[in-house]
Design a protein around this motif. Structure first.
Motif: not given
Ligand SMILES: [Zn+2]
Length: 166
Positions: A13, A54, A57, A153
């Motif tokens: 990320h 991820c 997030c 990403h």
């Molecule tokens: Zn993320």
């Protein structure tokens, strides 16, 4: 450790991007990531879609994992294309040097193949390293879908230090 049936990848990320210098000091781009590693199991044949989270997030990323046979074949093709690009580069360069260095009789212009060979030199020069890097980085895992911003990403291969490879 990457074996035939499993592959390690990292989900990244993008945290920030900063560009420093550029006027007095050389320009330097610093990119910071947060990542989490995953071990994925390859399907025996075909492809399989997996969901990876991820680490920042907690968004779900859709990735596709290819079977070992296809992965090996794609890597072989990329490697062969890289070698081919080098061969074309060398041949076109030799031709361009040969033709370009000739003294032409008056009224005769360079053969049509001359500009073609220059283009081939350029293309070979650009594509050979890109193909080779592609071969190195191809793990058979590709990112299908990521939440916006998709740019933030990435799925990257986890490198195994030499010697620890089994
Ligand atoms: Zn993320």
């Amino acid at each position: 450790m990457n074996t035939a049936l499993s592959v390690e990848v990292a989900v990244r990320h993008l945290l920030g991007e900063r560009t420093e210098g550029g006027v007095v000091t050389p320009r330097r781009r610093t990119v910071t990531w947060a990542s989490r590693q995953y071990r994925l199991t390859r399907p025996d044949t075909g492809r399989e879609t997996v969901e990876l989270d991820c680490p920042v997030c907690s968004a779900a990323l859709l990735a596709e994992v290819r079977d070992p046979g296809t992965t090996r074949r794609v890597r072989l093709v990329l490697g062969a294309l890289a070698v081919l690009a080098v061969v074309v580069l060398v041949a076109a360069l030799a031709y361009a040097v040969h033709e370009g260095g000739r003294t032409l009789p008056e009224g005769e212009s360079l053969p049509v193949l001359f500009p073609v060979s220059l283009v081939a030199v350029f293309l070979g020069f650009v594509s050979a390293p890109a193909l080779w890097a592609g071969r190195r980085n191809y793990t058979g895992v590709s990112l299908l879908e990521a939440p916006k911003p998709r740019r933030g990403h990435r799925i990257v291969p986890v490198r195994v230090p030499r010697g620890r490879r089994r």
